[in-house]
Design an enzyme around this catalytic site. Structure first.
Site, mmCIF file in Angstrom:
data_model
loop_
_atom_site.group_PDB
_atom_site.id
_atom_site.type_symbol
_atom_site.label_atom_id
_atom_site.label_comp_id
_atom_site.label_asym_id
_atom_site.label_seq_id
_atom_site.Cartn_x
_atom_site.Cartn_y
_atom_site.Cartn_z
ATOM 1 N N PHE A 78 15.135 38.581 94.456
ATOM 2 C CA PHE A 78 15.119 37.158 93.062
ATOM 3 C C PHE A 78 14.349 35.906 93.923
ATOM 4 O O PHE A 78 14.700 35.001 93.337
ATOM 5 C CB PHE A 78 16.317 37.154 92.761
ATOM 6 C CG PHE A 78 17.759 36.902 93.493
ATOM 7 C CD1 PHE A 78 18.086 35.986 93.345
ATOM 8 C CD2 PHE A 78 18.094 38.286 93.264
ATOM 9 C CE1 PHE A 78 19.560 35.943 94.546
ATOM 10 C CE2 PHE A 78 19.943 37.962 94.349
ATOM 11 C CZ PHE A 78 19.936 37.306 94.225
ATOM 12 N N GLU A 86 26.882 21.942 100.243
ATOM 13 C CA GLU A 86 25.255 21.542 99.662
ATOM 14 C C GLU A 86 26.033 19.899 99.096
ATOM 15 O O GLU A 86 25.163 19.379 98.706
ATOM 16 C CB GLU A 86 26.160 22.360 98.070
ATOM 17 C CG GLU A 86 25.927 23.849 98.425
ATOM 18 C CD GLU A 86 26.197 25.230 97.936
ATOM 19 O OE1 GLU A 86 25.366 25.993 97.468
ATOM 20 O OE2 GLU A 86 27.296 24.393 96.464
ATOM 21 N N TYR A 145 19.051 27.244 98.664
ATOM 22 C CA TYR A 145 19.817 29.303 98.002
ATOM 23 C C TYR A 145 19.058 29.042 99.731
ATOM 24 O O TYR A 145 18.916 30.584 99.174
ATOM 25 C CB TYR A 145 18.248 29.204 97.216
ATOM 26 C CG TYR A 145 18.929 29.253 95.622
ATOM 27 C CD1 TYR A 145 20.550 29.693 95.387
ATOM 28 C CD2 TYR A 145 18.441 28.620 94.226
ATOM 29 C CE1 TYR A 145 20.640 29.489 94.203
ATOM 30 C CE2 TYR A 145 19.202 28.587 93.422
ATOM 31 C CZ TYR A 145 20.165 28.650 93.287
ATOM 32 O OH TYR A 145 20.412 28.287 92.054
ATOM 33 N N THR A 156 28.526 36.127 87.750
ATOM 34 C CA THR A 156 27.006 35.684 88.120
ATOM 35 C C THR A 156 25.961 36.054 86.721
ATOM 36 O O THR A 156 25.181 35.267 85.875
ATOM 37 C CB THR A 156 26.274 35.904 89.357
ATOM 38 O OG1 THR A 156 26.855 35.632 90.332
ATOM 39 C CG2 THR A 156 24.665 35.725 89.901
ATOM 40 N N ARG A 207 29.122 30.534 81.373
ATOM 41 C CA ARG A 207 28.571 31.129 81.332
ATOM 42 C C ARG A 207 28.309 32.536 80.108
ATOM 43 O O ARG A 207 27.606 32.789 79.575
ATOM 44 C CB ARG A 207 27.981 32.214 82.762
ATOM 45 C CG ARG A 207 27.281 31.530 83.595
ATOM 46 C CD ARG A 207 27.314 32.064 84.836
ATOM 47 N NE ARG A 207 26.624 31.183 85.941
ATOM 48 C CZ ARG A 207 26.875 31.879 87.160
ATOM 49 N NH1 ARG A 207 27.841 32.828 87.615
ATOM 50 N NH2 ARG A 207 25.960 30.943 88.211
ATOM 51 N N HIS A 260 25.333 26.295 88.731
ATOM 52 C CA HIS A 260 25.704 26.099 89.760
ATOM 53 C C HIS A 260 26.721 25.603 90.302
ATOM 54 O O HIS A 260 27.225 24.948 89.718
ATOM 55 C CB HIS A 260 24.481 26.079 90.865
ATOM 56 C CG HIS A 260 25.023 26.260 92.254
ATOM 57 N ND1 HIS A 260 24.882 27.654 92.820
ATOM 58 C CD2 HIS A 260 25.496 25.509 92.419
ATOM 59 C CE1 HIS A 260 25.231 27.269 94.289
ATOM 60 N NE2 HIS A 260 26.139 25.753 94.163
ATOM 61 N N LYS A 264 21.213 24.053 85.925
ATOM 62 C CA LYS A 264 20.229 24.561 86.460
ATOM 63 C C LYS A 264 19.489 24.313 85.115
ATOM 64 O O LYS A 264 19.602 23.436 83.981
ATOM 65 C CB LYS A 264 20.109 25.665 86.288
ATOM 66 C CG LYS A 264 20.757 26.307 87.680
ATOM 67 C CD LYS A 264 20.562 27.808 87.281
ATOM 68 C CE LYS A 264 22.241 28.758 88.877
ATOM 69 N NZ LYS A 264 21.704 29.600 88.963
ATOM 70 N N ARG A 306 34.571 27.880 89.799
ATOM 71 C CA ARG A 306 33.438 29.727 89.542
ATOM 72 C C ARG A 306 34.677 30.297 88.629
ATOM 73 O O ARG A 306 34.036 30.738 87.614
ATOM 74 C CB ARG A 306 33.860 30.588 90.980
ATOM 75 C CG ARG A 306 33.733 29.457 91.894
ATOM 76 C CD ARG A 306 31.811 29.706 92.687
ATOM 77 N NE ARG A 306 32.085 30.910 92.597
ATOM 78 C CZ ARG A 306 30.383 31.668 92.566
ATOM 79 N NH1 ARG A 306 29.648 30.793 92.788
ATOM 80 N NH2 ARG A 306 30.666 32.664 92.779
ATOM 81 N N ASN A 364 21.169 31.453 83.934
ATOM 82 C CA ASN A 364 22.840 31.685 84.073
ATOM 83 C C ASN A 364 23.623 30.318 84.230
ATOM 84 O O ASN A 364 24.902 30.179 84.240
ATOM 85 C CB ASN A 364 23.505 32.692 84.630
ATOM 86 C CG ASN A 364 23.396 32.569 86.337
ATOM 87 O OD1 ASN A 364 23.314 31.174 86.645
ATOM 88 N ND2 ASN A 364 24.139 32.794 87.650
HETATM 89 P P1 DAT Z 1 26.031 32.758 91.899
HETATM 90 O O1 DAT Z 1 25.113 31.839 90.903
HETATM 91 O O2 DAT Z 1 27.637 32.952 90.197
HETATM 92 O O3 DAT Z 1 26.830 32.146 92.661
HETATM 93 P P2 DAT Z 1 24.500 34.633 93.476
HETATM 94 O O4 DAT Z 1 25.444 32.905 94.778
HETATM 95 O O5 DAT Z 1 25.326 35.906 94.234
HETATM 96 O O6 DAT Z 1 25.513 33.867 92.104
HETATM 97 O O7 DAT Z 1 23.278 34.068 93.150
HETATM 98 C C1 DAT Z 1 22.659 33.452 93.209
HETATM 99 C C2 DAT Z 1 21.740 32.796 91.991
HETATM 100 O O8 DAT Z 1 20.664 33.533 92.335
HETATM 101 C C3 DAT Z 1 22.597 33.470 90.023
HETATM 102 O O9 DAT Z 1 23.055 31.759 89.850
HETATM 103 C C4 DAT Z 1 21.493 33.557 89.986
HETATM 104 C C5 DAT Z 1 20.353 34.653 91.059
HETATM 105 N N1 DAT Z 1 21.156 35.975 91.160
HETATM 106 C C6 DAT Z 1 21.649 36.235 91.071
HETATM 107 N N2 DAT Z 1 21.537 37.859 91.600
HETATM 108 C C7 DAT Z 1 20.495 38.749 90.849
HETATM 109 C C8 DAT Z 1 19.596 38.997 90.095
HETATM 110 N N3 DAT Z 1 20.366 40.220 90.124
HETATM 111 N N4 DAT Z 1 18.854 39.389 89.949
HETATM 112 C C9 DAT Z 1 17.650 37.896 89.655
HETATM 113 N N5 DAT Z 1 18.601 37.369 89.952
HETATM 114 C C10 DAT Z 1 19.314 36.782 90.604
HETATM 115 MG MG MG Z 2 25.956 31.178 94.699
#
Ligand code: DAT
Ligand code: MG
Length: 150
Positions: free
Chosen positions: A57, A126, A49, A91, A102, A115, A9, A85, A112
């Protein structure tokens, strides 16, 4: 062989962590089959996304990912989706174990670093979204017989 989509990212690129992050997957033994620096469009960010479009978010996530270049990659290897992962970590970087990307380099869930696809079907979606087929290179590493028994 199994493939996954990995993206460094904007924070990872800006903080000079491209090499550190690539190294984790390389030294594990996985094979890089696609890689490019991308200025992400609004449309691509929203498609990537899409699963989170109802979350509070979402807008911030799209703004972040379009704010500065990312490194998009496809990596290959047995069990790579789940393994990546684990290499990436939880996350929220404060909850990620030390030794994960992370866990070692991040603090804030909105910064973080990286991805990684969360399932084989997600990885297929993806990869197709980010890479035309002709940008992926199938090749065999000379280390293969030293990484795999069969
Ligand atoms: P990951 O990236 O571990 O697969 P995810 O798919 O649940 O996590 O979420 C995608 C991204 O969105 C994550 O990398 C960061 C952001 N994100 C997730 N939960 C969040 C939250 N509670 N507040 C702010 N950003 C968040
Ligand atoms: Mg995800």
């Amino acid at each position: 062989m199994e493939r996954t989509f990995i993206m460094i990212k904007p924070d990872g690129v800006q903080r000079g962590l491209i090499g550190e992050i690539v190294k984790r997957f390389e030294t594990k033994g996985f094979t890089l089959v696609g890689m490019k620096l991308v200025a992400v469009s609004q449309e691509l960010a929203e498609q990537h996304y899409d699963v989170h479009k109802e979350r509070p978010f979402f807008a911030g996530l799209v703004k972040f990912i379009t704010s500065s270049p990312v490194v998009a990659m496809v990596w290959q290897g047995d069990g790579i989706v789940a393994s990546a992962r684990k290499i990436i970590g939880a996350t929220n970087p404060l909850a990620s174990d030390p030794g994960t990307i992370r866990g070692d380099y991040g603090i804030d869930v909105g910064r973080n670093l990286i991805h990684g696809s969360d399932a084989i079907e997600t990885a297929q979606r993806e990869i197709a979204l980010w890479f035309p087929e002709d940008e992926l290179v199938s090749w065999e590493s000379h280390t293969k017989s030293w990484l795999y028994e069969k």
